[in-house]
Motif scaffolding. Structure first.
Motif, short mmCIF file in Angstrom:
data_model
loop_
_atom_site.label_atom_id
_atom_site.label_comp_id
_atom_site.label_asym_id
_atom_site.label_seq_id
_atom_site.Cartn_x
_atom_site.Cartn_y
_atom_site.Cartn_z
N GLY A 75 0.64 -1.14 0.03
CA GLY A 75 0.08 -0.05 0.04
C GLY A 75 0.85 1.33 -0.09
O GLY A 75 0.31 2.35 -0.65
N ALA A 76 1.94 1.24 0.85
CA ALA A 76 2.70 2.51 0.88
C ALA A 76 4.01 2.47 0.04
O ALA A 76 4.56 3.58 0.10
CB ALA A 76 2.89 2.77 2.17
N GLY A 77 4.67 1.20 -0.13
CA GLY A 77 5.97 1.31 -0.93
C GLY A 77 7.11 1.17 -0.12
O GLY A 77 7.06 0.55 1.02
N ALA A 78 8.07 2.14 -0.31
CA ALA A 78 9.44 2.36 0.37
C ALA A 78 9.35 2.49 1.74
O ALA A 78 9.91 1.92 2.68
CB ALA A 78 10.48 3.25 -0.15
N THR A 79 8.24 3.04 2.40
CA THR A 79 8.13 3.35 3.67
C THR A 79 8.14 1.97 4.51
O THR A 79 8.61 1.91 5.66
CB THR A 79 6.84 4.11 4.25
OG1 THR A 79 6.98 5.48 3.53
CG2 THR A 79 6.64 4.46 5.65
N GLY A 80 7.49 1.06 4.02
CA GLY A 80 7.23 -0.25 4.52
C GLY A 80 8.60 -1.03 4.82
O GLY A 80 8.67 -1.98 5.77
N PHE A 81 9.79 -0.69 4.22
CA PHE A 81 10.97 -1.00 4.54
C PHE A 81 11.48 -0.75 5.92
O PHE A 81 12.87 -1.06 6.36
CB PHE A 81 11.97 -0.85 3.52
CG PHE A 81 11.89 -1.96 2.28
CD1 PHE A 81 12.02 -3.10 2.30
CD2 PHE A 81 11.44 -1.48 1.14
CE1 PHE A 81 12.07 -4.13 1.40
CE2 PHE A 81 11.20 -2.35 -0.01
CZ PHE A 81 11.41 -3.60 0.16
N PHE A 82 11.02 0.32 6.54
CA PHE A 82 11.36 0.59 8.09
C PHE A 82 11.68 -0.36 8.82
O PHE A 82 12.57 -0.42 9.68
CB PHE A 82 10.64 1.80 8.63
CG PHE A 82 9.57 1.10 9.35
CD1 PHE A 82 9.58 0.79 10.96
CD2 PHE A 82 8.08 0.50 8.93
CE1 PHE A 82 8.68 0.39 11.54
CE2 PHE A 82 7.22 0.00 9.64
CZ PHE A 82 7.58 -0.12 10.95
N ALA A 83 10.88 -1.58 8.66
CA ALA A 83 10.82 -2.84 9.36
C ALA A 83 12.29 -3.55 9.40
O ALA A 83 12.73 -4.18 10.10
CB ALA A 83 9.75 -3.69 9.17
N LEU A 84 13.23 -3.24 8.44
CA LEU A 84 14.56 -3.72 8.08
C LEU A 84 15.51 -3.35 8.78
O LEU A 84 16.19 -3.90 9.81
CB LEU A 84 14.79 -3.95 6.66
CG LEU A 84 13.98 -4.95 5.82
CD1 LEU A 84 14.50 -4.98 4.30
CD2 LEU A 84 13.98 -6.26 6.34
#
Length: 535
Positions: A75-84
């Motif tokens: 849904g939001a793209g790159a922001t979701g990678f904050f979890a890494l």
């Protein structure tokens, strides 16, 4: 539902088998007497490296993570990678902080973070605030484990609340009987299933979708054609600070949650904790692969399930597996998600129950409670906590329960000065810590209240990205609300400490000694916690 018979059968069989393991766990490494928090709530503090690795990994990487992280990328793209970066940062922090907490807890027989605060600062009031904070932050986290199971059930066409209630009733029963041994044993199956499923997915699904080039092209094209604030194929100038502070703030929050502490305190010695902090980043690699399922779902043309005008983004991953995998493998995958909810939910409910028993029941209701009475109260409380979690999902919009998890991170961060910093220094005055906690909590709630989300039609508590424009800055930059709230907490704690010292306000007695923070297995000074002083 008739189209998913094979999936339902496979899911049910695996779910029942694993639940049976939960009941058998009571006999696994069985002590002479389970009727103590040391045994029921911490597994006797005897778990070695392998058991601890699966237990802590199963605790931190939940069913909600399995469905929500790729859904966020979808849904939001790159922001979701904050979890890494967040899961990369967290382990050095845990290494520095929780290894000291393990030692002092080993010496004094502590079971919860609030036990430590009570001993360190001699303040029942501060310890009570820490305990309540942990309870409030943990409850929605337990409820969110149901979101993963609910997404799977929806995908299989199973509707109604009864299946969810049955699943958590089974969970409640074997947790009551076996304590922490149940999720520790089940974690082996849960993690093995998830690793197998993800490895198959990242090899097999791309071959069905034209390769990784096609998958990434589909993701880039989607976000190029549907631009939205905060969303995008790449981070933008407005959300980069939010990304960094969210990753750092989430990492600091994760090891403060009571269930994270419970998993670590169950370890046999400091060496077990050290080895696990070195090995657990392997889960971050797994999380990165899980996240990419969000882009696979875009390339596969997946549309989340919509019912009653509400779109459930958490169904993206189950729908992807339903479309790409044969029925039997999809059933195994759904079971992995379902079982992935059982392990953390059990540990969280045990941790919450221990907080109530040690820091509310024993402190204020029955100070002379025996070990057996403590264990009995914790068992009952763990049932109550699970009932509360089920009610959160049944009575509240699930989307709002997801917002509650964001609030939980902001809340638990306010315990950092007392717990994490308290393990290294006693410079803060207990009055300063109480004032800082109140200021940080108030600032955090005020900021979250003023965050709207037009997409989900929430005027308040619509996320954790606080616009700096609301503080009078002429900018579109956002920042993680919990990070700002913690800064307020620390600033007030420092000022209030200086004022309290200037006013010669009495400081509570410190029941710990420097040597306690480096004690290891076999230390002859192990004793029941002795707390004195009040505030």
């Amino acid at each position: 539902m008739s189209d998913h018979i094979v999936e339902i059968v496979v899911f049910t069989v695996l779910f029942v088998l694993v639940s049976g393991m939960g009941f058998v766990a009571a006999r696994w490494r069985r002590p002479d007497d389970l009727a103590s928090l040391n045994e029921w709530g911490l597994g006797g503090r005897k778990f070695g490296s392998w058991v601890t690795w699966f237990l802590v990994g199963g605790d931190l990487y939940t069913a909600y993570t399995f469905v929500a992280v790729p859904a966020l990328l979808f849904g939001a793209g790159a922001t979701g990678f904050f979890a890494l970066p967040y899961t990369v940062i967290v382990y050095p922090l845990v290494f520095l902080v929780l290894i000291r907490l393990w030692s002092v807890a080993h010496v004094h027989g502590m079971v919860t973070p609030a036990d430590f605060v009570r001993a360190r600062f001699g303040s029942p009031t501060l310890a009570l605030l820490i305990a309540i904070t942990g309870l409030v932050a943990t409850m929605p986290y337990i409820a969110l484990q149901l979101v993963g199971i609910e997404a799977v059930l929806k995908t299989m066409g199973v509707t109604g609340d009864l299946p969810l209630i049955i699943a958590f009733a089974i969970l409640a029963a074997y947790t009551y009987q076996s304590g922490l041994r149940a999720p520790a044993l089940i974690a082996f199956v849960k993690d093995t299933l998830i690793y197998i499923v993800i490895l198959i997915a990242i090899i097999y699904i791309p071959t069905r979708l034209g390769g990784w080039d096609a998958i990434f092209d589909a993701g880039r094209d989607k976000f190029a054609s549907t631009p939205a604030p905060g969303d995008g194929w790449l981070l933008n100038s407005g959300n980069q600070l939010q990304y960094v502070t969210l990753a750092l703030g989430s990492a600091m929050a994760l090891f403060l949650y009571p269930h994270s502490v419970t998993g670590v305190l169950a370890a046999r010695n400091r060496g077990v904790v050290k080895r696990n902090m070195a090995a657990l980043p392997a889960y971050s690699l797994l999380l990165g692969l899980i996240a990419l399922l969000g882009y696979m779902a875009i390339a596969a043309g997946i549309k989340p399930i919509t019912a009653d005008g509400k779109t459930d983004a958490n169904t993206v991953v189950p729908l992807l597996f339903d479309k790409m995998f044969p029925d039997w493998l999809a059933g195994v995958t759904y079971a992995a998600i379902g079982i992935g909810a059982l392990v953390p939910a059990a540990i969280m409910s045990i941790a919450a129950a221990n907080l109530f028993t040690r820091n509310i029941y024993k402190e204020y209701i029955k100070p002379d409670a025996t070990d057996a009475q403590e264990a009995a109260v914790s068992k009952v409380t763990s049932l109550v906590v699970k009932v509360g979690a089920v009610l959160v999902i049944l009575l509240i919009d699930p989307q709002f329960s997801i917002d509650l998890q964001l609030i939980g991170g902001v809340i638990i961060l306010q315990t950092l000065p007392s717990v994490a910093l308290g393990l290294f220094t006693r410079w803060f005055h207990r009055v300063g810590l109480i004032a800082g906690w109140a200021a940080g909590m108030g600032a955090g709630m005020l900021m979250l209240y003023n965050i709207s989300n037009p997409v989900i039609k929430h005027e308040h508590f619509g996320g954790s990205a606080f616009p700096l424009a609301k503080l009078g800055f002429d900018t579109k930059i956002t920042i993680y609300a919990g990070f700002l709230a913690l800064a307020v907490n620390l600033a007030v704690a420092v000022v209030a400490t200086l004022i309290a010292r200037a006013a010669k306000s009495p400081e509570g007695a410190d029941a710990t000694r420097p040597a306690d923070y480096t004690a290891d297995e076999g230390d002859p000074r192990v004793q029941d916690i002795e707390l004195s002083g009040s505030h």
